[in-house]
Design a protein around this motif. Structure first.
Motif, PDB file in Angstrom:
ATOM      1  N   ILE A 222       0.766  -1.679   0.208  1.00 29.47           N
ATOM      2  CA  ILE A 222      -0.574  -0.139  -0.031  1.00 29.47           C
ATOM      3  C   ILE A 222       0.717   0.849  -0.520  1.00 29.47           C
ATOM      4  CG2 ILE A 222      -1.932  -0.683   0.898  1.00 29.47           C
ATOM      5  CD1 ILE A 222      -1.101   0.066   3.417  1.00 29.47           C
ATOM      6  N   ASP A 223       0.496   1.951  -0.760  1.00 30.65           N
ATOM      7  CA  ASP A 223       1.081   3.871  -0.232  1.00 30.65           C
ATOM      8  C   ASP A 223       1.058   4.130   1.509  1.00 30.65           C
ATOM      9  OD1 ASP A 223       1.687   3.656  -2.975  1.00 30.65           O
ATOM     10  OD2 ASP A 223      -0.332   4.854  -3.719  1.00 30.65           O
ATOM     11  N   LYS A 224       1.809   4.950   1.599  1.00 33.61           N
ATOM     12  CA  LYS A 224       1.580   4.864   2.621  1.00 33.61           C
ATOM     13  C   LYS A 224       0.957   6.185   3.120  1.00 33.61           C
ATOM     14  CE  LYS A 224       4.949   9.575   2.218  1.00 33.61           C
ATOM     15  NZ  LYS A 224       6.529  10.323   2.980  1.00 33.61           N
ATOM     16  N   GLU A 225       0.434   6.882   2.176  1.00 33.15           N
ATOM     17  CA  GLU A 225      -1.111   7.707   2.418  1.00 33.15           C
ATOM     18  C   GLU A 225      -2.213   7.547   2.300  1.00 33.15           C
ATOM     19  OE1 GLU A 225       0.961   8.518  -0.061  1.00 33.15           O
ATOM     20  OE2 GLU A 225       2.629   9.940   0.121  1.00 33.15           O
ATOM     21  N   ASP A 226      -2.035   5.781   1.814  1.00 34.16           N
ATOM     22  CA  ASP A 226      -3.824   4.976   2.025  1.00 34.16           C
ATOM     23  C   ASP A 226      -3.539   4.705   3.392  1.00 34.16           C
ATOM     24  OD1 ASP A 226      -4.410   5.917  -0.602  1.00 34.16           O
ATOM     25  OD2 ASP A 226      -3.707   4.319  -1.291  1.00 34.16           O
ATOM     26  N   LEU A 227      -2.760   4.541   4.457  1.00 37.37           N
ATOM     27  CA  LEU A 227      -2.266   3.928   5.503  1.00 37.37           C
ATOM     28  C   LEU A 227      -3.630   4.657   6.984  1.00 37.37           C
ATOM     29  CD1 LEU A 227      -1.091   1.920   7.783  1.00 37.37           C
ATOM     30  CD2 LEU A 227       0.645   4.073   8.307  1.00 37.37           C
ATOM     31  N   ARG A 228      -4.107   5.894   6.495  1.00 40.47           N
ATOM     32  CA  ARG A 228      -4.728   6.457   6.760  1.00 40.47           C
ATOM     33  C   ARG A 228      -6.433   5.614   7.332  1.00 40.47           C
ATOM     34  NH1 ARG A 228      -7.237  10.697   3.124  1.00 40.47           N
ATOM     35  NH2 ARG A 228      -6.346  10.484   1.420  1.00 40.47           N
ATOM     36  N   PHE A 229      -6.446   4.961   5.951  1.00 44.84           N
ATOM     37  CA  PHE A 229      -7.915   4.256   6.017  1.00 44.84           C
ATOM     38  C   PHE A 229      -8.115   3.042   6.542  1.00 44.84           C
ATOM     39  CE2 PHE A 229      -7.213   6.494   1.479  1.00 44.84           C
ATOM     40  CZ  PHE A 229      -8.066   7.507   1.756  1.00 44.84           C
ATOM     41  N   TYR A 230      -6.462   2.574   7.044  1.00 40.32           N
ATOM     42  CA  TYR A 230      -7.025   1.468   7.826  1.00 40.32           C
ATOM     43  C   TYR A 230      -6.771   1.219   9.417  1.00 40.32           C
ATOM     44  CZ  TYR A 230      -6.179   0.722   3.213  1.00 40.32           C
ATOM     45  OH  TYR A 230      -6.019   1.159   1.545  1.00 40.32           O
ATOM     46  N   PHE A 231      -7.034   2.332  10.108  1.00 41.19           N
ATOM     47  CA  PHE A 231      -7.614   2.734  11.174  1.00 41.19           C
ATOM     48  C   PHE A 231      -8.259   3.128  11.256  1.00 41.19           C
ATOM     49  CE2 PHE A 231      -2.269   2.544  11.895  1.00 41.19           C
ATOM     50  CZ  PHE A 231      -2.864   1.889  12.903  1.00 41.19           C
ATOM     51  N   LYS A 232      -9.810   1.923  11.678  1.00 39.73           N
ATOM     52  CA  LYS A 232     -10.460   1.869  11.794  1.00 39.73           C
ATOM     53  C   LYS A 232     -11.622   2.719  11.988  1.00 39.73           C
ATOM     54  CE  LYS A 232     -14.601  -0.653  11.834  1.00 39.73           C
ATOM     55  NZ  LYS A 232     -15.501  -2.434  11.698  1.00 39.73           N
ATOM     56  N   GLU A 233     -11.295   3.855  13.137  1.00 41.02           N
ATOM     57  CA  GLU A 233     -11.412   4.675  14.035  1.00 41.02           C
ATOM     58  C   GLU A 233     -11.363   6.017  13.030  1.00 41.02           C
ATOM     59  OE1 GLU A 233      -8.180   2.971  16.674  1.00 41.02           O
ATOM     60  OE2 GLU A 233      -9.122   2.478  14.592  1.00 41.02           O
ATOM     61  N   PHE A 234     -10.771   6.138  12.387  1.00 45.54           N
ATOM     62  CA  PHE A 234     -10.506   7.392  12.014  1.00 45.54           C
ATOM     63  C   PHE A 234     -11.584   7.738  10.856  1.00 45.54           C
ATOM     64  CE2 PHE A 234      -5.117   7.528  11.948  1.00 45.54           C
ATOM     65  CZ  PHE A 234      -4.495   7.862  13.492  1.00 45.54           C
ATOM     66  N   ASN A 235     -11.531   6.516  10.128  1.00 51.71           N
ATOM     67  CA  ASN A 235     -12.716   6.877   9.000  1.00 51.71           C
ATOM     68  C   ASN A 235     -14.093   7.727   9.310  1.00 51.71           C
ATOM     69  OD1 ASN A 235     -11.012   5.541   7.403  1.00 51.71           O
ATOM     70  ND2 ASN A 235     -12.292   3.778   7.816  1.00 51.71           N
ATOM     71  N   ASP A 236     -14.490   7.512  11.002  1.00 52.16           N
ATOM     72  CA  ASP A 236     -15.543   8.736  11.144  1.00 52.16           C
ATOM     73  C   ASP A 236     -15.207   9.872  11.258  1.00 52.16           C
ATOM     74  OD1 ASP A 236     -17.140   5.906  11.715  1.00 52.16           O
ATOM     75  OD2 ASP A 236     -16.038   6.092  13.851  1.00 52.16           O
ATOM     76  N   TYR A 237     -13.622  10.459  10.631  1.00 53.19           N
ATOM     77  CA  TYR A 237     -13.536  12.007  10.838  1.00 53.19           C
ATOM     78  C   TYR A 237     -13.254  12.285   9.611  1.00 53.19           C
ATOM     79  CZ  TYR A 237     -14.513  10.980  16.376  1.00 53.19           C
ATOM     80  OH  TYR A 237     -14.653  10.273  17.399  1.00 53.19           O
ATOM     81  N   LEU A 238     -12.500  11.651   9.159  1.00 55.06           N
ATOM     82  CA  LEU A 238     -12.242  12.230   7.692  1.00 55.06           C
ATOM     83  C   LEU A 238     -12.785  13.331   6.764  1.00 55.06           C
ATOM     84  CD1 LEU A 238     -11.386   8.657   5.861  1.00 55.06           C
ATOM     85  CD2 LEU A 238      -9.742  10.408   7.343  1.00 55.06           C
ATOM     86  N   ASP A 239     -14.043  13.561   6.878  1.00 59.42           N
ATOM     87  CA  ASP A 239     -14.730  14.574   6.169  1.00 59.42           C
ATOM     88  C   ASP A 239     -14.490  15.459   6.884  1.00 59.42           C
ATOM     89  OD1 ASP A 239     -15.966  12.488   3.476  1.00 59.42           O
ATOM     90  OD2 ASP A 239     -17.298  12.106   4.713  1.00 59.42           O
ATOM     91  N   ASP A 240     -14.243  15.634   8.194  1.00 61.62           N
ATOM     92  CA  ASP A 240     -14.678  16.732   9.126  1.00 61.62           C
ATOM     93  C   ASP A 240     -13.290  17.517   8.743  1.00 61.62           C
ATOM     94  OD1 ASP A 240     -17.142  16.350   9.586  1.00 61.62           O
ATOM     95  OD2 ASP A 240     -16.475  15.360  11.856  1.00 61.62           O
ATOM     96  N   CYS A 241     -11.766  17.094   8.349  1.00 58.05           N
ATOM     97  CA  CYS A 241     -10.422  17.581   8.495  1.00 58.05           C
ATOM     98  C   CYS A 241     -10.704  18.589   6.844  1.00 58.05           C
ATOM     99  CB  CYS A 241      -9.523  16.541   7.433  1.00 58.05           C
ATOM    100  SG  CYS A 241      -9.098  15.244   9.426  1.00 58.05           S
ATOM    101  N   LYS A 242      -9.436  19.982   7.244  1.00 61.98           N
ATOM    102  CA  LYS A 242      -9.529  21.289   6.941  1.00 61.98           C
ATOM    103  C   LYS A 242      -8.906  20.647   5.299  1.00 61.98           C
ATOM    104  CE  LYS A 242      -8.133  25.938   6.107  1.00 61.98           C
ATOM    105  NZ  LYS A 242      -7.675  26.442   6.455  1.00 61.98           N
ATOM    106  N   PHE A 243      -8.373  19.749   5.170  1.00 61.73           N
ATOM    107  CA  PHE A 243      -7.700  19.368   3.588  1.00 61.73           C
ATOM    108  C   PHE A 243      -8.426  18.371   3.837  1.00 61.73           C
ATOM    109  CE2 PHE A 243      -4.900  22.890   5.904  1.00 61.73           C
ATOM    110  CZ  PHE A 243      -5.263  23.750   4.587  1.00 61.73           C
TER     111      PHE A 243
END
Length: 287
Positions: A222-243
């Motif tokens: 996987i690409d390092k930029e995609d690692l964030r998707f595989y920490f399950k609870e992070f996905n609840d907040y992705l749409d609230d990040c500014k960038f």
């Protein structure tokens, strides 16, 4: 022409189960030319005049495949971690969870050797940290009856750090298996590999892959930029990040970092994410 599933790979032979019969086969030379190898769990077409001399002619498309252990079409990863000897590691557990998620395999956490534990706060912390997953606790020579419900219609891979009791767990679940088990080396606080090949074992209308233990895993798929998707609870907040594309490290107004600060995401989970991300950045991933 017949179709079946590879249930064991050993010494260049592939054992294919079809209609309840297991055929010993070899792969056609064309696979070597293509640099393809059949894997345990593969659905294959094969030709066989008898049960000892078959030839695999075609590998059906896989929904996933693991490099370590080498198994295809996995439904769930049974992440086996010990509470003691070796001591429970949140970081190693997070690695296995992210690895499972990145391969689109359902992770199930099994904490072994609970009979050695006298720290109830640790149990509480494990349950709270991984409340988004199914977590089971086991003791030596005792079957957690709830585990029996996870196997039907699933191909399960048992994985985890060496010495956590995978073979012991399998022996408890499957009393007729009698797998070799070794004592933990007190000097190294780690065990020795005890299994020699990959094999699928029938269990409660499902299958378990008995595989060698491994203590670290590889994220090069996987690409390092995609690692964030595989920490399950992070996905609840992705749409609230500014960038858009926020990787939750140095960006301002990051909802994930805010959630960590507010206690909504466990700090240990976020720290594991940072450590894995840094390793991927430095290309120093070790097996």
């Amino acid at each position: 022409m017949q179709t079946g599933k590879i249930v064991k790979a050993l010494a260049g032979f592939y054992y294919v189960k079809s209609d309840g019969i297991v055929y010993q086969t070899r792969a056609r030379g064309i696979f070597r030319k293509r640099k393809e190898s059949p894997l345990v769990g593969d659905i294959v077409d094969f030709e066989a005049d008898n049960v000892k001399e078959g030839t695999i002619t075609h590998i059906h498309p896989r929904k996933n495949s693991l490099v370590r252990p080498q198994v295809a079409n996995v439904d769930q990863l049974l992440i086996t971690v010990s509470i003691k000897n070796p001591d429970f590691s949140f970081y190693l557990t997070d690695r296995f969870l992210a690895y499972s998620e990145s391969n689109h395999i359902t992770p199930i956490l099994i904490v072994t050797k609970n009979d050695l534990n006298d720290d109830e706060e640790l149990i509480k912390k494990i349950k709270e940290t991984y409340d988004m997953y199914d977590v089971y606790f086991t003791e030596k020579d005792t079957v957690n009856e709830s585990l029996k419900d996870i196997f039907p219609d699933k191909l399960s891979v048992l994985a985890g750090q060496t010495g956590v009791g995978k073979s012991t767990l399998l022996n408890t679940l499957l009393p007729n298996l009698n797998l070799e088990t070794n004592e933990i080396s007190e000097k190294l606080n780690r065990g020795k590999h005890t299994t020699r090949h990959v094999e699928l074992i029938d269990k409660n209308n499902g299958q378990i892959a008995d595989t060698p233990g491994f203590s670290t895993i590889d994220f090069t798929h996987i690409d390092k930029e995609d690692l964030r998707f595989y920490f399950k609870e992070f996905n609840d907040y992705l749409d609230d990040c500014k960038f858009r594309g926020c990787v939750h490290i140095n960006e301002p107004k990051c909802a994930v970092k805010d959630a960590v600060n507010n206690g909504d995401i466990k700090e240990s989970r976020y720290n594991s994410y940072l450590q894995i991300y840094e390793e991927m950045t430095n290309y120093k991933e070790r097996y």
